[in-house]
Design a protein around this motif. Structure first.
Motif, short mmCIF file in Angstrom:
data_model
loop_
_atom_site.label_atom_id
_atom_site.label_comp_id
_atom_site.label_asym_id
_atom_site.label_seq_id
_atom_site.Cartn_x
_atom_site.Cartn_y
_atom_site.Cartn_z
N LYS A 174 0.83 -1.21 0.00
CA LYS A 174 0.00 0.00 0.00
C LYS A 174 0.86 1.26 0.00
CE LYS A 174 -4.02 2.05 2.28
NZ LYS A 174 -5.01 1.91 3.38
N ASP A 175 1.97 1.22 0.72
CA ASP A 175 2.89 2.36 0.72
C ASP A 175 3.38 2.67 -0.69
OD1 ASP A 175 2.74 2.71 3.49
OD2 ASP A 175 4.41 1.32 3.84
N LEU A 176 3.68 1.64 -1.46
CA LEU A 176 4.17 1.83 -2.82
C LEU A 176 3.07 2.34 -3.74
CD1 LEU A 176 6.42 -1.34 -3.24
CD2 LEU A 176 7.05 0.93 -2.41
N GLU A 177 1.86 1.83 -3.53
CA GLU A 177 0.73 2.26 -4.36
C GLU A 177 0.34 3.71 -4.08
OE1 GLU A 177 -1.51 -2.05 -4.97
OE2 GLU A 177 -2.02 -0.78 -3.26
N ASN A 178 0.64 4.19 -2.86
CA ASN A 178 0.31 5.57 -2.48
C ASN A 178 1.54 6.47 -2.48
OD1 ASN A 178 -2.40 4.89 -2.07
ND2 ASN A 178 -2.00 4.25 0.03
N TRP A 179 2.63 5.99 -3.05
CA TRP A 179 3.89 6.74 -3.06
C TRP A 179 3.70 8.12 -3.67
CZ3 TRP A 179 8.68 6.41 -1.16
CH2 TRP A 179 9.71 7.12 -1.78
N GLU A 180 4.22 9.14 -3.02
CA GLU A 180 4.15 10.50 -3.55
C GLU A 180 5.32 10.70 -4.52
OE1 GLU A 180 4.17 15.14 -2.01
OE2 GLU A 180 3.78 13.52 -0.59
N THR A 181 4.99 10.81 -5.80
CA THR A 181 6.03 10.88 -6.81
C THR A 181 6.85 12.16 -6.67
OG1 THR A 181 4.51 11.89 -8.39
CG2 THR A 181 4.71 9.52 -8.44
N CYS A 182 8.13 12.06 -7.01
CA CYS A 182 9.02 13.21 -6.94
C CYS A 182 10.18 12.99 -7.89
CB CYS A 182 9.53 13.42 -5.51
SG CYS A 182 10.50 12.04 -4.86
N ALA A 183 10.96 14.02 -8.10
CA ALA A 183 12.15 13.95 -8.93
C ALA A 183 13.30 14.64 -8.22
CB ALA A 183 11.89 14.59 -10.29
#
Length: 199
Positions: A174-183
């Motif tokens: 679930k943590d990966l599915e809700n990961w806040e994308t960033c660069a």
């Protein structure tokens, strides 16, 4: 009987490596190393890593054991947290498997490894026991993901429940599915993470 040289060639212990980036926090939970492999024949439209499609043109051959030694040294007393991307790791599957074996040899069987692949989950069946998680499926630029550790909504998150219970990577599916994308942009000028494709 002579040696089967054909079989040896099909099971290389070297990897074509475009680069290793450390530390990064844009390619999975925690402070990680990013192993960017070179070479990909999928050629997803909108791919941000087109420069890595040409295996020999963008990479250098490195032995799996040398990579394992370098990672062991870099992380010291900490758990190795490694994200493998590309390019396309599954087009060097034997080399990736050799890396996992080399990590075991240097006492790093508890490494937290996330694998990104444009191929389907079943294609990576021989590698799944060695990874904490994986992102599988081709990138569809017309369906970009707004969150989650993947580039487009068609891609699937795999989480190794057994390995999670044994080595506890510190995150869940679930943590990966809700990961806040960033660069991130590093001092070398390298950009990594989840970057919107250029129009």
């Amino acid at each position: 009987r002579g040696h089967d040289l054909t079989a040896v060639e099909k099971r290389p212990s070297d990897l074509w490596v475009a680069g290793i980036l450390y530390p990064t926090e844009a390619n999975g939970p925690g402070e990680r190393a990013l192993l960017a492999l070179s070479g990909c024949t999928i050629h997803c439209p909108g791919c941000i890593n087109k420069a890595l499609w040409d295996k020999e043109g963008s990479g250098t051959r490195v032995s799996a054991y040398d990579l394992a030694i370098a990672l062991d040294s870099e992380f010291g007393d900490q758990k190795i947290r490694l994200t493998i991307s590309g390019g396309e790791p599954m087009e060097q599957a034997w080399g990736v498997q050799a890396l996992f074996g080399a990590l075991d040899l240097v006492g790093r069987e508890d490494s937290d490894i996330i694998l990104f692949s444009g191929y389907s989950l079943h294609t990576a069946a021989d590698l799944l026991a060695h990874i904490s998680a994986g992102i599988f499926g081709p990138y569809h630029h017309e369906n970009p993901a707004k969150s989650g550790l993947y580039g487009s909504t068609n891609q699937k998150v795999y989480y190794n429940e057994l390995r999670g219970r044994t080595y506890n990577p510190g995150y869940t599916k679930k943590d990966l599915e809700n990961w806040e994308t960033c660069a991130e942009i590093h001092t070398s000028g390298t950009m990594t993470g989840f970057i919107e494709e250029s129009k």
